[in-house]
Design an enzyme around this catalytic site. Sequence first.
Site, PDB file in Angstrom:
ATOM      1  N   LEU A  35       0.831  -1.203   0.000  1.00 35.61           N
ATOM      2  CA  LEU A  35       0.000   0.000   0.000  1.00 35.61           C
ATOM      3  C   LEU A  35       0.866   1.254   0.000  1.00 35.61           C
ATOM      4  CD1 LEU A  35      -2.705  -0.976   2.650  1.00 35.61           C
ATOM      5  CD2 LEU A  35      -3.023  -0.775   0.178  1.00 35.61           C
ATOM      6  N   ALA A  36       1.985   1.195   0.711  1.00 40.03           N
ATOM      7  CA  ALA A  36       2.909   2.326   0.800  1.00 40.03           C
ATOM      8  C   ALA A  36       4.294   1.773   1.091  1.00 40.03           C
ATOM      9  CB  ALA A  36       2.479   3.304   1.903  1.00 40.03           C
ATOM     10  N   GLN A  38       7.512  -0.899   4.818  1.00 41.73           N
ATOM     11  CA  GLN A  38       6.446  -0.822   3.846  1.00 41.73           C
ATOM     12  C   GLN A  38       5.235  -1.567   4.387  1.00 41.73           C
ATOM     13  OE1 GLN A  38       8.641  -2.404   0.491  1.00 41.73           O
ATOM     14  NE2 GLN A  38       7.370  -4.262   0.475  1.00 41.73           N
ATOM     15  N   ASP A  93       3.225  14.173  15.073  1.00 40.13           N
ATOM     16  CA  ASP A  93       3.378  14.468  13.648  1.00 40.13           C
ATOM     17  C   ASP A  93       2.076  14.169  12.907  1.00 40.13           C
ATOM     18  OD1 ASP A  93       4.669  15.283  11.373  1.00 40.13           O
ATOM     19  OD2 ASP A  93       5.652  13.365  10.984  1.00 40.13           O
TER      20      ASP A  93
END
Length: 659
Positions: free
Chosen positions: A231-232, A238, A392
């Site tokens: 997905l990323a 990852q 964040d």
Amino acid sequence: MTVETTISVIVFVPTMAVTVWLLAVVIRRLLGVRLGPVRTILAAVLVLFLTPPIIQGFAPPDPATVGGGEAILLSAVSIVIAALLAMVALVILEVLLPTGSLPGPLELWRGAGRRVARVRRYWTITRIALRHGLGRFLRERGGPGPGSAASRRRLGRSLRMALDEGGMTFVKLGQQLSTRRDMLPAEFVDELTTLQDRVAPVPWDEVAGVLAAELGRPVDEAFAWIDPEPLAAASVAQVHAARLPDGTEVVVKVRRPGVAAVVERDLDILERLARTLEARTAWSRSFGARRLVGGFAEALREELDFTVERDNLQAMAAVLAASPDRGVGVPVPYPALSSERVLVMQRLPGTPLGAAAPLLERLGDERRAAIAAGLLDTMLDQVLVHGLFHVDLHPGNLLVADDGALGMLDLGSVGRLDTATRVAIGQLLGALGRGDSVAVSDALLQLVDRPDTVDERELQRALGALIVRYAAPGSTAGATAVAGLLRTFTSYGLGVPPPVAAVFRAFATLEGTLGLLMPGFDLVGYARSAGGRRIAEALAPDRLPGTLEEELAALLPVLRRLPRRVDRIGEALEQGRLRVNVRLFADDQDRLLVTGLLHRSLLTVIGAAAGVMAVLLLGMGKGPELSDSLGLFPLLGYGLLVVAVVLILRVLVVIFRRD
């Protein structure tokens, strides 16, 4: 080899070893400091090599004329002189190469491969810095910094390109620096915020190998289905979509193979560079390069350990459950399937905020404003009530569901605040709501590391100007207000502790996120009113009894002791026995400092006096004769000279040692 020779060797070797060890112990004891064992043993061996020629130099031409007592005395004098020469060599070596500045033989052998790799990496980093025009800032005389905004922007661009080329660790460092507006000019921050964590995905075979090793079983046994396409993909890990055997949709976060070794190598280099820069350049000392790199290294190591993120997810879920429901959640982790390199967690529905513009438009402005207010209230709860907050919350770490519910992602690093800091931040928000610059100054001085002297009146005026400029009704300059506040800290020499800096960083990042949720959202105004509202809630009639009970419980021990203490003071005052004792040098460090200075001063005076007396005795002739060739005055003179040299060497070795 004969039997006699073998026996001689068997006796000689242990005798020499014991002799060398005894000489090393005596030399170290005389100098009074712990030196490296290798150099101390070499000094002892030097004594053995120097003693025979010194004996030959002192002995008369005809050895037959030397009696037994004179031979023993000559040997003792020769050994003492050789030891003094070895001690002089040790002090000179300590001046040139202090203990610990070079690795030992075993360390050299074990770390040869690491040093070769480190040297190559050093050379690569140096070439990158020189190629982008940053070489002059690695020296003390690098020239003045950029004076105009355009030159700062060019230098910031060069820094960003150099960090990007340096690899994952340096990209992460640049991303952290982009949040420190208290240290870097705005042009640098603007450039560093564009750094992206771009890497190619790891092949599925390697990912499957990591999963099988961490889970202890084949991947198809742990998951009913897992998507080989991520997905990323980022430099650290990852993420893959998966489904558990019971049908639950999850995501699997896998650490990239070999990334830990790369990070440790680069962190070691960064820490060494920080030490070197602080020793050579003033600009790195001004903002504490070593402390900055130390905090960055700690945060990055936490990010590499997925058990930390697993625990953070569980702690944040408890925080959100204990707060009012504002439509914000976090994924539920699965500890049984998680480890240091793998994290399995619930897959939250929704779209990343950065790509959720069409969805937000369908929700309407009123709903969007409520979502933004709920997110800000959730952050205020985390900071002011629970002391655990997401540091964040940029748009990529926030999912928006179809009904407007929000999901927070990436809790690898969270901020933690103690009770005193939370109270001070609450007082700061309340003072901002009232526009009280004096109360704002008092609250800020509780949050920051203040220098020995600070002009509080000037600080109050500067903060009053900031309040008028940024906290007035209708102001929306949230990030600009944070930057102005941090610049005020820097100009008055106020240090921002890392937890407090994390709060400012979190709210500066949150402003951009809120702007995407609801354009024009007034972060400063809402935070100001929320702070006042929370103080009013704390003073509400239904909460006053509980607050009073807590305060009385804390004061009760003091109140119990107070009458006895007042009675003792009154009795002492009535009888004229009231005294005030002030302990000088009550601190251990103060006592150690004064004691060390006094000892070195006494050693210097005694050594100098012994040297003067030795010179006087050596110039007075032989004096009473102890033998045909030895007088009392030379014997005493040389003895005092030895004492003088030893004492002076003890002082010098302490002076020249770096620690």
